[in-house]
Design a protein around this motif. Structure first.
Motif, mmCIF file in Angstrom:
data_model
loop_
_atom_site.group_PDB
_atom_site.id
_atom_site.type_symbol
_atom_site.label_atom_id
_atom_site.label_comp_id
_atom_site.label_asym_id
_atom_site.label_seq_id
_atom_site.Cartn_x
_atom_site.Cartn_y
_atom_site.Cartn_z
ATOM 1 N N ARG A 22 17.116 -19.967 41.929
ATOM 2 C CA ARG A 22 17.182 -21.180 41.116
ATOM 3 C C ARG A 22 16.059 -21.151 40.074
ATOM 4 N NH1 ARG A 22 18.397 -22.603 46.380
ATOM 5 N NH2 ARG A 22 20.423 -23.644 46.665
ATOM 6 N N VAL A 23 16.436 -21.337 38.808
ATOM 7 C CA VAL A 23 15.479 -21.204 37.714
ATOM 8 C C VAL A 23 15.705 -22.298 36.658
ATOM 9 C CG1 VAL A 23 14.482 -19.682 35.965
ATOM 10 C CG2 VAL A 23 15.520 -18.695 38.027
ATOM 11 N N PRO A 24 14.794 -23.230 36.504
ATOM 12 C CA PRO A 24 14.855 -24.126 35.347
ATOM 13 C C PRO A 24 14.299 -23.403 34.111
ATOM 14 C CG PRO A 24 13.717 -25.155 37.218
ATOM 15 C CD PRO A 24 13.789 -23.685 37.482
ATOM 16 N N LEU A 25 15.068 -23.393 33.025
ATOM 17 C CA LEU A 25 14.647 -22.755 31.784
ATOM 18 C C LEU A 25 13.921 -23.755 30.894
ATOM 19 C CD1 LEU A 25 17.870 -20.748 30.838
ATOM 20 C CD2 LEU A 25 15.807 -19.860 31.944
ATOM 21 N N TYR A 26 12.951 -23.271 30.153
ATOM 22 C CA TYR A 26 12.221 -24.121 29.211
ATOM 23 C C TYR A 26 13.213 -24.734 28.229
ATOM 24 C CZ TYR A 26 8.427 -25.532 26.073
ATOM 25 O OH TYR A 26 7.549 -26.260 25.302
ATOM 26 N N PHE A 64 17.392 -31.023 39.083
ATOM 27 C CA PHE A 64 16.062 -30.876 38.473
ATOM 28 C C PHE A 64 15.708 -32.094 37.623
ATOM 29 C CE2 PHE A 64 13.300 -29.565 34.983
ATOM 30 C CZ PHE A 64 12.267 -28.931 35.657
ATOM 31 N N THR A 65 14.554 -32.691 37.914
ATOM 32 C CA THR A 65 14.084 -33.835 37.119
ATOM 33 C C THR A 65 12.612 -33.721 36.756
ATOM 34 O OG1 THR A 65 13.565 -35.109 39.126
ATOM 35 C CG2 THR A 65 15.769 -35.422 38.154
ATOM 36 N N ASP A 66 11.959 -32.622 37.093
ATOM 37 C CA ASP A 66 10.525 -32.479 36.851
ATOM 38 C C ASP A 66 10.215 -32.417 35.359
ATOM 39 O OD1 ASP A 66 10.227 -32.377 39.572
ATOM 40 O OD2 ASP A 66 9.888 -30.213 39.668
ATOM 41 N N GLU A 70 4.040 -31.247 33.729
ATOM 42 C CA GLU A 70 3.347 -31.934 34.818
ATOM 43 C C GLU A 70 3.188 -30.974 35.991
ATOM 44 O OE1 GLU A 70 1.790 -34.700 35.048
ATOM 45 O OE2 GLU A 70 2.325 -35.557 33.112
ATOM 46 N N PRO A 71 2.033 -30.318 36.109
ATOM 47 C CA PRO A 71 1.862 -29.290 37.145
ATOM 48 C C PRO A 71 2.040 -29.809 38.563
ATOM 49 C CG PRO A 71 -0.218 -29.773 36.014
ATOM 50 C CD PRO A 71 0.855 -30.415 35.223
ATOM 51 N N ALA A 72 1.665 -31.055 38.837
ATOM 52 C CA ALA A 72 1.812 -31.577 40.202
ATOM 53 C C ALA A 72 3.283 -31.678 40.590
ATOM 54 C CB ALA A 72 1.133 -32.940 40.318
ATOM 55 N N GLN A 73 4.126 -32.107 39.662
ATOM 56 C CA GLN A 73 5.563 -32.182 39.939
ATOM 57 C C GLN A 73 6.143 -30.794 40.165
ATOM 58 O OE1 GLN A 73 7.790 -34.373 36.984
ATOM 59 N NE2 GLN A 73 6.315 -36.060 36.931
ATOM 60 N N ILE A 74 5.806 -29.865 39.277
ATOM 61 C CA ILE A 74 6.305 -28.499 39.409
ATOM 62 C C ILE A 74 5.842 -27.877 40.726
ATOM 63 C CG2 ILE A 74 6.182 -26.174 38.413
ATOM 64 C CD1 ILE A 74 5.876 -27.548 35.660
ATOM 65 N N CYS A 84 14.248 -31.175 44.857
ATOM 66 C CA CYS A 84 14.983 -30.106 44.167
ATOM 67 C C CYS A 84 14.125 -28.847 44.152
ATOM 68 C CB CYS A 84 15.333 -30.542 42.739
ATOM 69 S SG CYS A 84 16.374 -29.354 41.844
ATOM 70 N N GLY A 85 14.259 -28.034 45.161
ATOM 71 C CA GLY A 85 13.478 -26.813 45.223
ATOM 72 C C GLY A 85 14.032 -25.748 44.288
ATOM 73 N N TYR A 86 13.150 -24.995 43.669
ATOM 74 C CA TYR A 86 13.564 -23.866 42.854
ATOM 75 C C TYR A 86 12.562 -22.746 43.048
ATOM 76 C CZ TYR A 86 10.650 -26.790 39.740
ATOM 77 O OH TYR A 86 9.664 -27.591 39.226
ATOM 78 N N ASP A 87 12.884 -21.575 42.513
ATOM 79 C CA ASP A 87 12.134 -20.363 42.846
ATOM 80 C C ASP A 87 11.258 -19.842 41.711
ATOM 81 O OD1 ASP A 87 13.611 -20.057 45.440
ATOM 82 O OD2 ASP A 87 15.288 -19.820 44.051
ATOM 83 N N VAL A 88 11.728 -19.988 40.493
ATOM 84 C CA VAL A 88 11.029 -19.540 39.295
ATOM 85 C C VAL A 88 11.176 -20.645 38.265
ATOM 86 C CG1 VAL A 88 11.045 -17.853 37.391
ATOM 87 C CG2 VAL A 88 11.463 -17.085 39.740
#
Length: 409
Positions: A22-26, A64-66, A70-74, A84-88
């Protein structure tokens, strides 16, 4: 017995489950197809899974809603503590230090092979104290000035830029540009600091204790190019609205401002907004001179490896960043192949891999060779420290830039 043997054979032939990555893209890149980047993500998934059939790549998970800044959310999500867990995740290296401090990411075991990286992207992705690479660079960003004037393009200091714009003597504002924002204004200050003093020591400028008077003077001069009819929309919030994010670029494209400034991808909006019949070749672009010198500083968006992504997940992650780092992948994304063919305008993002500029369509593009030349010597933006003080810096710098000048005795 025969039925039991047959069942055993069927069960034995069941393929092993795929590794889910699972990867959220910029997300802050030009939406070339106007579909919230869904066609781009779909093609990435299709091409990657065709080459890696044992991986189920899930880009931009629906849960994904982070906030990408926000580093604490990520960190919570990468550590499996969120909904919502993701890997990268692909995000800005400006928060690398904070992500490492949160214990959310770990160093990549290796970088993609056979890639000619821009040194700035690698430096920005490296945690200096640990001397470990925590990010695989993807996009670079820098501040540029876009105009229709060769003398503006050639300006390499703030004073030269001001003079070149004033010399045009047009009825429209010299500049349209949003200078505000808790990340934007401090970033402009740091870029101006580097223009004035060079890259060495830029981390000392990430502070709230004092501000460089020479740098502030240059930024004030740069901001003055926006003034019109007794107001300054670059500093008064006119352009600092989500719904107005493209307004400065559109004003310039429509000849309602002599120049605009911003990241190179502003070209995407400009070219889409040009008046009918105007050739893109009329547009000039150069690194923004924010002080009395010219030393480009570059921001980096990188892929970060989650602390829980080990074993098969890590192997899938390594395969993913290898695919995303290939010149062929960069080329179709940069040339907006996810958009309908008749309406394609390049994204004009800056690839973190230098060999991408050798791709045929980038070599033939009217702007990419210039973008490569303007950024090749660029240095890295600081990758820690700004997050916690950025709002204080913004407020203090804005106060200095909007303070009325004291009349001479």
């Amino acid at each position: 017995m025969i039925r039991g043997i047959a069942l055993s054979l069927i069960v034995g032939c069941t393929p092993p489950p795929k590794t889910v990555l699972r990867v959220p893209l910029y997300p802050y890149i030009p939406d070339a197809a106007g579909d919230k980047l869904s066609a781009m993500a779909a093609r990435i998934e299709t091409e990657f899974e065709r080459a890696n059939p044992d991986v189920d790549l899930v880009l931009n998970p629906s849960c994904f809603t982070d906030d990408f800044y926000e580093p604490a959310q990520i960190a919570r999500s990468l550590k499996g503590e969120g909904e919502c867990g993701y890997d990268v995740i692909e995000t800005d290296t400006a928060i690398l230090g904070e992500l490492v401090a949160e214990g959310a990411v770990r160093p990549w075991p290796q970088l993609p092979k056979n890639i000619e990286w821009h040194s700035s992207g690698i430096q920005a992705s490296t945690h200096a104290e640990q001397n470990a690479v925590y990010g695989v660079p993807h996009w670079l960003c820098g501040h540029f000035v876009m105009s229709r004037d060769e003398s503006v393009r050639q300006a390499r200091t703030t004073s030269a830029l001001v003079q070149a714009l004033e010399a045009r003597h047009t009825a429209v504002p010299d500049m349209a540009f949003n200078m505000l924002g808790s990340w934007n204004l401090p970033s402009l200050y740091l870029d101006a600091w580097v223009d004035a003093h060079g890259l060495e020591g830029v981390r000392s400028a990430v502070t709230t204790s004092s501000y460089d008077s020479e740098v502030l003077q240059s930024l004030r001069a740069f901001a003055s190019t926006c003034e019109a009819s007794g107001s300054n929309p670059c500093l008064d919030g006119t352009y600092d609205l989500e719904e107005n994010a493209d307004l400065p670029a559109k004003l310039f494209a429509e000849n309602k401002a002599d120049a605009t400034a911003g990241y190179s991808e502003r070209l995407h909006v400009i070219l889409k907004s040009l008046p009918a019949g105007e050739s893109p070749s009329a547009i000039q672009i150069s690194s923004a001179p924010l002080a009395e010198g010219s030393h480009p500083i570059l921001f980096t968006d990188s892929y970060f490896l989650g602390v829980r992504c080990t074993g098969e997940c890590e192997e899938a992650a390594l395969a993913f960043v290898q695919y995303m780092s290939q010149a062929s992948t960069f080329e179709w994304i940069l040339m907006s192949e996810d958009a309908p063919e008749g309406t394609r305008v390049p994204r004009y993002l800056l690839p973190a891999a230098l060999d991408v500029y050798k791709a045929p369509r980038l070599r033939a593009d009217p702007f990419y060779p210039t973008l490569e030349e303007e950024t090749r010597s660029g240095g890295p933006f600081p990758n820690s420290g700004l997050y916690g003080i950025r709002k204080q810096m913004r407020d203090a710098i804005k106060e200095e830039l909007t303070r009325p000048l004291t009349a001479a005795p």
